[in-house]
Every structure is written in C-alpha cells, then in structure tokens.
Design an enzyme around this catalytic site. Structure first.
Site, short mmCIF file in Angstrom:
data_model
loop_
_atom_site.label_atom_id
_atom_site.label_comp_id
_atom_site.label_asym_id
_atom_site.label_seq_id
_atom_site.Cartn_x
_atom_site.Cartn_y
_atom_site.Cartn_z
N ARG A 77 0.87 -1.17 0.00
CA ARG A 77 0.00 0.00 0.00
C ARG A 77 0.91 1.22 0.00
O ARG A 77 2.12 1.12 0.11
CB ARG A 77 -0.91 0.03 1.25
CG ARG A 77 -2.24 -0.72 1.18
CD ARG A 77 -3.37 -0.03 0.42
NE ARG A 77 -3.36 1.42 0.41
CZ ARG A 77 -4.01 2.21 1.28
NH1 ARG A 77 -4.75 1.67 2.23
NH2 ARG A 77 -3.96 3.52 1.17
N ASP A 91 -2.78 -1.24 8.82
CA ASP A 91 -1.84 -0.19 8.41
C ASP A 91 -0.46 -0.35 9.03
O ASP A 91 0.55 -0.16 8.35
CB ASP A 91 -2.38 1.19 8.81
CG ASP A 91 -3.47 1.67 7.86
OD1 ASP A 91 -3.52 1.19 6.73
OD2 ASP A 91 -4.26 2.53 8.28
N ARG A 92 -0.40 -0.64 10.34
CA ARG A 92 0.87 -0.59 11.05
C ARG A 92 1.21 -1.95 11.65
O ARG A 92 0.48 -2.47 12.48
CB ARG A 92 0.81 0.48 12.16
CG ARG A 92 0.57 1.87 11.61
CD ARG A 92 0.57 2.94 12.70
NE ARG A 92 -0.51 2.77 13.67
CZ ARG A 92 -1.78 3.10 13.46
NH1 ARG A 92 -2.15 3.61 12.30
NH2 ARG A 92 -2.68 2.92 14.40
N GLU A 127 -0.31 13.48 5.84
CA GLU A 127 0.05 12.91 4.54
C GLU A 127 0.22 13.99 3.47
O GLU A 127 -0.40 13.97 2.40
CB GLU A 127 -1.00 11.89 4.12
CG GLU A 127 -1.08 10.72 5.10
CD GLU A 127 -2.22 9.76 4.81
OE1 GLU A 127 -2.13 8.60 5.22
OE2 GLU A 127 -3.21 10.18 4.17
N ASP A 149 -6.88 16.83 5.53
CA ASP A 149 -7.53 17.18 6.80
C ASP A 149 -8.44 16.02 7.16
O ASP A 149 -9.50 15.83 6.56
CB ASP A 149 -8.32 18.48 6.66
CG ASP A 149 -8.97 18.92 7.96
OD1 ASP A 149 -9.26 18.05 8.82
OD2 ASP A 149 -9.21 20.13 8.13
N GLY A 168 -12.23 18.95 7.49
CA GLY A 168 -12.16 19.70 6.23
C GLY A 168 -12.35 18.82 5.01
O GLY A 168 -11.68 17.81 4.86
N ASP A 184 -11.11 16.66 -1.27
CA ASP A 184 -10.95 15.51 -0.37
C ASP A 184 -12.05 14.48 -0.64
O ASP A 184 -12.92 14.66 -1.48
CB ASP A 184 -10.99 15.98 1.08
CG ASP A 184 -10.26 15.05 2.03
OD1 ASP A 184 -9.81 13.97 1.60
OD2 ASP A 184 -10.13 15.40 3.23
N ARG A 229 -13.60 5.81 -2.44
CA ARG A 229 -12.33 5.97 -3.14
C ARG A 229 -12.41 5.29 -4.51
O ARG A 229 -11.82 4.24 -4.74
CB ARG A 229 -11.19 5.41 -2.30
CG ARG A 229 -10.99 6.18 -0.99
CD ARG A 229 -9.93 5.55 -0.10
NE ARG A 229 -9.73 6.33 1.10
CZ ARG A 229 -8.85 6.04 2.06
NH1 ARG A 229 -8.08 4.96 1.94
NH2 ARG A 229 -8.73 6.80 3.13
N TYR A 263 -5.21 6.51 -2.58
CA TYR A 263 -4.33 7.64 -2.33
C TYR A 263 -3.83 8.21 -3.66
O TYR A 263 -3.76 7.53 -4.67
CB TYR A 263 -3.13 7.22 -1.49
CG TYR A 263 -3.37 7.11 0.00
CD1 TYR A 263 -4.65 7.04 0.53
CD2 TYR A 263 -2.30 7.07 0.89
CE1 TYR A 263 -4.86 6.95 1.89
CE2 TYR A 263 -2.50 6.97 2.25
CZ TYR A 263 -3.78 6.91 2.75
OH TYR A 263 -3.98 6.81 4.10
#
Length: 449
Positions: free
Chosen positions: A98, A131-132, A258, A274, A278, A304, A348, A382
């Site tokens: 990713r 993710d981590r 990011e 944001d 936002g 966004d 997305r 992304y």
C-alpha cells in the site's frame, strides 16, 4: 650386436626421446606462462583507465538539484507509467503493498512502496488490511515495474515513509515502532544518519510521498497527535540525512496529514489531508529558512473524500462531510490550481484532474478543464505529487507529476488481502487525452476461494 649392447642402445634412445619430450613440455609451460603474464599485465594496465572513467562518470553524475525553477506551464497530463502489479501478481511473485509513491533523481524515477512482508496469492497476505505492523518495510523499484523480490531494493523498516534525492544520494525516512513511541529513521545513501522520536506519543507519521529538495537541503512534514482533532505538525530541514532545523506549525483548528510537497521557485508548497473537519485541502508553504504560511484551498471544487457536492468554497476548513479523508495533492499556479480528486464524493473510486483558474484564492466552483484518469466504476485510493527536475528532463522548469494508487481487496472486495497497483502522469503543454486507466485485475484470487 650382442643382447647387452641392444639393451643399452634402446635405453639410450628412450632416454634421449624422454629428455626431448621433457624439454618440449618445459618450453610449452614457459610459453603459456609468458603469454598469461602479458595478458595479465595488459589487464592491470587497463584497470586504472577503467577506474578513472568510472570515477569521472560518478563525479559528473553527482549534481545539486537546485529546485529554483518555477513549475512548467501545462495544459494537461500525459500518462507516464502503469505497473499492473495486481494483474501480474495473480501468477507472479509480487509484493502485497500500500502507499506507493514516486520520486525522481537527476538520473531515474523510482516507485517507493510499503510492503506487508508478503506476496500476493500467498497465505501471508491474509489480514494485510492493517496499516501498522512490524513486518512493513519501505522498498523501491524502477518506475512502471511490478514490485517483486527480484527487482526491488530494501530501503527502511517502516509503516509510514518518505524519500527524495538531493542530486547526490537518496534520503529515506522510515517510521516504525509502537503507536505511543514510534521513531523515524533517516538514511542517506543507505546509511542511518539521524532519528526523530515521536514527540506527542500518538502515531508519529509522515507524507507517504516524496520529500522535497532545494539547493542540497531536503524538507518533510510530520504529524503527531489525534487523527480526528488538533494535532502537532512539524517541518524538518535535512542536509545529507541529518536534521539541521525544525519548526512546529502554529496552526490552531488546522489538520495536516500525509502532505504532498513539491519545490517551486526555491520554496516548498505542501498540500495535505484534513482528517478532522475539512473537505477541502489544507496547505503550508515555506522557504528554506522554514518561514511558513498556512491556509486552505479556497475553491468550491472540493478535493478531499468524502466531500459534499461542489458549491461555495472556503479559505478555512469546509466542515460538511469534512471528517475522515484520503491523501491527495494539488499544484498551485498563481491564483489558479490543478486539483486531483476521486470522482466519487463518498468512496475511493474514480479519479480526475481539474483546472480551476481562480481556485487557490477564489471560492466559486467554476473550472475550465477536466481530464478523466480513472472511471467512477473503478477503484482508486491515495494520490500524491512528485516532480521531475530540469537536471533530469533538460527543460528550464520543474515538471509537475502525480501518481494514483489503485487499491484492490479488502475492505471493499471479497479477498483476504489488501494491496494496490499504481499509475502516474506528468504535466505537458501539448496534446493529452481523457480516458480510464483502471487496475484491471480479476478477483478473487486462488487464495481467496
């Protein structure tokens, strides 16, 4: 001749033949040795010439990426690369990844990506939506190639990362460790040169795209703190992999994550995510002394995701549908702005580039150019910016480029894994075309059935 004389005569003849044969063998050995010595001597004489040429080539190749030029004037975006890694990975050894991004030196462009320590269509790909993890690493391969164990270079242990080239060597930034105490490891030319400790103990994270270099110094933005509230944001200036200066932004009610950063006329502009409140994108611009300005893109063409329908914008955070978000980018041209965004307002999927000639400072939603990149029926993810310096292109300006991640698998599709491929485009002032360049892989894979 009696028998004894015959024996002596025969023996003498054999001895003479043996001596002659021995002398011939010795002569042959001497001849081979002399020939080998001459060849070896020639090789030894040639090596200093070869080394001299190599050193001269390296000296010529090492430059300083000035970053003092302005962005090139452009009218649209030309397709630059597509790696098709998910399609290839159904039968080939391709990493589960990713957060891919692209960065260019003065000699080449490379795709950087965060692996999950697993290959597609393999049992270790299970659960890679996370993710981590300690298994995640930053690696890189030539742009346009599917990332595999055979063409990829290890860069850093990381679940959040950035990388850039100053004209001499690659700088990589890899963040790993626990959420409450992660550390960023800086490497220059592959050697650890510095570290940055989490200062708020709340998921230290960085750009997931290239850092920006100007006159031998490189710059990055990091975030530490809540993803849904006020956090802390710092700009770091690095030289040869060492932090030489940093500043914390005074940015109440702002949220930066990011960031996508690029050089323009000797300064750095970053357009960020944001994740708090936002649906338009925050920006920070700064000079080489880290004197900065902050704001939000004012345009009513919101960048966004999720976001409301286009309407009247704001030069502060646009609250409707402002929570959550996705990494993205924009390029500022005076009061105008090229905005990259998903086509869908709530998922997305799809991707498009929009030119709003007044969008950096104006709040209306009118625009003059829209170029389709991915159809709304196909997944995106992304996106981020990168640039090609004049030292690479031979132009007298900095060429703006962008990449789009095409996420496949969980959580939207019935697989045990999450990964992605990528496409990239560069700005040109000549003919371009609108189309759809989707990931294109047919799912599920064998491992998912």
């Amino acid at each position: 001749m009696n028998p004894n004389q015959k024996i002596i005569t025969i023996g003498s003849i054999c001895m003479v033949i043996g001596i002659v044969s021995l002398m011939l063998q010795i002569g042959n050995i001497i001849s081979i040795w002399v020939s080998h010595s001459i060849q070896t001597g020639n090789q030894h004489q040639a090596e200093p010439i070869s080394n001299t040429n190599f050193l001269t080539e390296k000296a010529v190749a090492s430059v300083t990426l000035a970053g003092n030029s302005s962005l090139c004037p452009i009218s649209g975006w030309a397709v630059h690369s597509k790696d098709n890694s998910i399609r290839i990975g159904s039968k080939g050894d391709v990493f589960v990844i990713r957060e891919p991004f692209i960065s260019c030196s003065h000699l080449e462009c490379r795709t950087f990506f965060l692996t999950q320590g697993a290959l597609l269509n393999d049992k270790h790909s299970n659960g890679t939506v996370k993710d981590r993890s300690p298994h995640r690493t930053l690696m890189s391969c030539p742009v346009g190639e599917a990332p595999s164990p055979y063409n990829s270079r290890f860069e850093s242990v990381a679940w959040s990362a950035s990388a850039c080239h100053d004209g001499t060597s690659w700088l990589t930034i890899g963040i790993s460790g626990p959420d409450n105490g992660a550390v960023a490891v800086l490497k220059y030319n592959g050697i650890i040169t510095d570290t940055i400790k989490s200062w708020r103990n709340n998921i230290l994270r960085t750009q997931e795209s290239e850092c920006a270099c100007v006159n031998g110094s490189c710059f990055t933005v990091m975030t530490d703190g809540p993803s849904n509230g006020q956090a802390s944001y710092k700009i770091f200036k690095m030289e040869k992999g060492k932090v030489v200066k940093s500043v914390e932004l005074d940015a109440p009610n702002y949220h930066y994550e990011e960031c996508s950063c690029y050089p323009d006329a000797g300064e750095i502009t970053c357009v960020c995510r944001d994740n708090w409140h936002g649906s338009n994108r925050p920006w920070v611009s700064f000079n080489q002394n880290l004197e900065y300005q902050i704001g939000y893109i004012c345009s009513g063409v919101f960048g966004d995701n999720p976001r409301p329908n286009d309407g009247t914008g704001s030069c502060g955070p646009m609250s409707p549908n402002g929570a959550y978000g996705v990494k993205g980018f924009s390029f500022k041209y005076g009061n105008g702005v090229w905005i990259g965004r998903t086509k869908s307002t709530n998922s997305r999927s799809g991707f498009e580039m929009i030119w709003d000639p007044n969008g950096w400072t104006g709040t209306d939603s009118s625009f003059s150019v829209k170029q389709d990149i991915v159809a709304i029926t196909d997944w995106s993810g992304y996106s981020g910016s990168f640039v090609q310096h004049p030292e690479l292109t031979g132009l007298d300006c900095i060429r703006p480029c962008f990449w789009v991640e095409l996420i496949r698998g969980r959580p939207k599709e019935r697989t045990i894994w999450t990964s992605g491929s990528s496409i990239s485009f560069c700005g040109v002032n000549s003919d371009t075309v609108a189309w759809s360049w989707p990931d294109g892989a047919e799912l599920p894979f064998t491992i998912d059935k």
